[in-house]
Design a protein around this motif. Sequence first.
Motif, mmCIF file in Angstrom:
data_model
loop_
_atom_site.group_PDB
_atom_site.id
_atom_site.type_symbol
_atom_site.label_atom_id
_atom_site.label_comp_id
_atom_site.label_asym_id
_atom_site.label_seq_id
_atom_site.Cartn_x
_atom_site.Cartn_y
_atom_site.Cartn_z
ATOM 1 N N HIS A 149 1.440 -12.990 2.161
ATOM 2 C CA HIS A 149 0.147 -13.100 1.495
ATOM 3 C C HIS A 149 -0.730 -11.912 1.902
ATOM 4 N N ALA A 150 -1.642 -11.527 0.995
ATOM 5 C CA ALA A 150 -2.486 -10.344 1.211
ATOM 6 C C ALA A 150 -1.617 -9.137 1.528
ATOM 7 N N ALA A 151 -0.602 -8.933 0.695
ATOM 8 C CA ALA A 151 0.403 -7.910 0.974
ATOM 9 C C ALA A 151 -0.126 -6.489 0.878
ATOM 10 N N VAL A 173 2.190 -11.216 -2.270
ATOM 11 C CA VAL A 173 1.150 -11.834 -3.082
ATOM 12 C C VAL A 173 -0.143 -11.046 -2.869
ATOM 13 N N VAL A 174 -0.775 -10.640 -3.966
ATOM 14 C CA VAL A 174 -1.975 -9.805 -3.901
ATOM 15 C C VAL A 174 -3.006 -10.315 -4.898
ATOM 16 N N TYR A 182 0.053 -1.085 -5.222
ATOM 17 C CA TYR A 182 0.148 -0.645 -3.832
ATOM 18 C C TYR A 182 1.256 -1.395 -3.098
ATOM 19 N N ALA A 183 1.336 -2.722 -3.289
ATOM 20 C CA ALA A 183 2.372 -3.512 -2.625
ATOM 21 C C ALA A 183 3.762 -3.103 -3.092
ATOM 22 N N LYS A 184 3.867 -2.743 -4.362
ATOM 23 C CA LYS A 184 5.153 -2.270 -4.874
ATOM 24 C C LYS A 184 5.534 -0.954 -4.206
ATOM 25 N N GLU A 185 4.558 -0.088 -4.019
ATOM 26 C CA GLU A 185 4.815 1.193 -3.347
ATOM 27 C C GLU A 185 5.242 0.973 -1.901
ATOM 28 N N LEU A 186 4.742 -0.073 -1.274
ATOM 29 C CA LEU A 186 5.139 -0.393 0.088
ATOM 30 C C LEU A 186 6.609 -0.782 0.184
ATOM 31 N N GLY A 187 7.180 -1.250 -0.928
ATOM 32 C CA GLY A 187 8.588 -1.617 -0.930
ATOM 33 C C GLY A 187 8.872 -3.069 -1.240
ATOM 34 N N ALA A 188 7.848 -3.856 -1.586
ATOM 35 C CA ALA A 188 8.086 -5.261 -1.907
ATOM 36 C C ALA A 188 9.033 -5.397 -3.088
ATOM 37 N N ASP A 189 9.976 -6.348 -2.987
ATOM 38 C CA ASP A 189 10.955 -6.566 -4.057
ATOM 39 C C ASP A 189 10.330 -7.262 -5.254
#
Length: 327
Positions: A149-151, A173-174, A182-189
């Motif tokens: 959460h708050a990824a 979750v954002v 941004y979370a996708k850029e971090l690498g979240a699937d």
Amino acid sequence: MKAWRVNELGEPRDVLKLEDVPELAAGAGQVLVKVLAAPANFPDVLLCRGEYQIKPPLPFTPGVELCGEVVAVGAGVTRAVVGDRVVGTSGLPDGSFAEYTVMDQDRVFPAPTSLDDAEAAALTIGYQTAWFALHRRTQIVTGDVLLVHAAAGGVGSAAVQLGKAAGATVIGVVGGPEKAAYAKELGADLVIDRRSEDFVSIVKEFTGGHGADIVFDPVGGDAYNGSTKCIAFEGRIVVIGFAGGTIPQPALNHALIKNYSIVGLHWGLYQSQNPAVIDECHTELTRLADAGLLRPLIGERRALADVADGVGRLGDGSTVGRLVFQP
């Protein structure tokens, strides 16, 4: 020297004032550092409001972590010498939102050479919190499903990267499309926008009904309650904090019936209860950074003059990524 001071409690934009203050000196067991970069953290917001568990006497300078250059050392210091580039946590009431600050030597760590000043500054609190959550309070393994959460936040973004480094499938979750990118850029699937999507049903569908093996929850409230509906058999919910403003009241009969664990994490306790593990954690984080497996993504690099506005925006939830001030 210049430092941001809180003379009365309230919202950051209202109470933070940039002032000329007396120069600091390193006492026994302390180092004096020139601040190279200081990230905004949610505890800074709470400190301004008087809502943090630590309540320094007024006036005080917030700013709880930094990257700095050692300019003087006190008696008995063995962990740093003048000229070292270091990271770690500052000691209140003299925080890091200033040109200079002092640090107790047991909270000083070598700055990874693979990270620039802003990136290195953001490595301590968020990444150590996430590391302790995933590798001490739970034991993440390859193949686990990690729900964060708050990824796109400070600790959430660290959990995403550390989860991927451990071989987990990470669901972030954002709140909002900019944070989703941004979370996708971090690498979240998988990234879920809680403002327009129901994360519970999506997690169940994405995992084929299995659910999340580990939930990383710095939010509380609805985030926690929803997590209990999509937690896996023998899953673990790690309670990091309550940024959403509501402290959940867990239904222990539900934890019993669904066979999951509720685990609390107070990272600061390790500083007094088991400081050797913090050194171990920093060594591992440095190894991962040098291997290219983690790198704090800096959303904004701002000047020291921008602290009041930046911390205020963090409190509003309108920042994306790490916001770092560089004097």
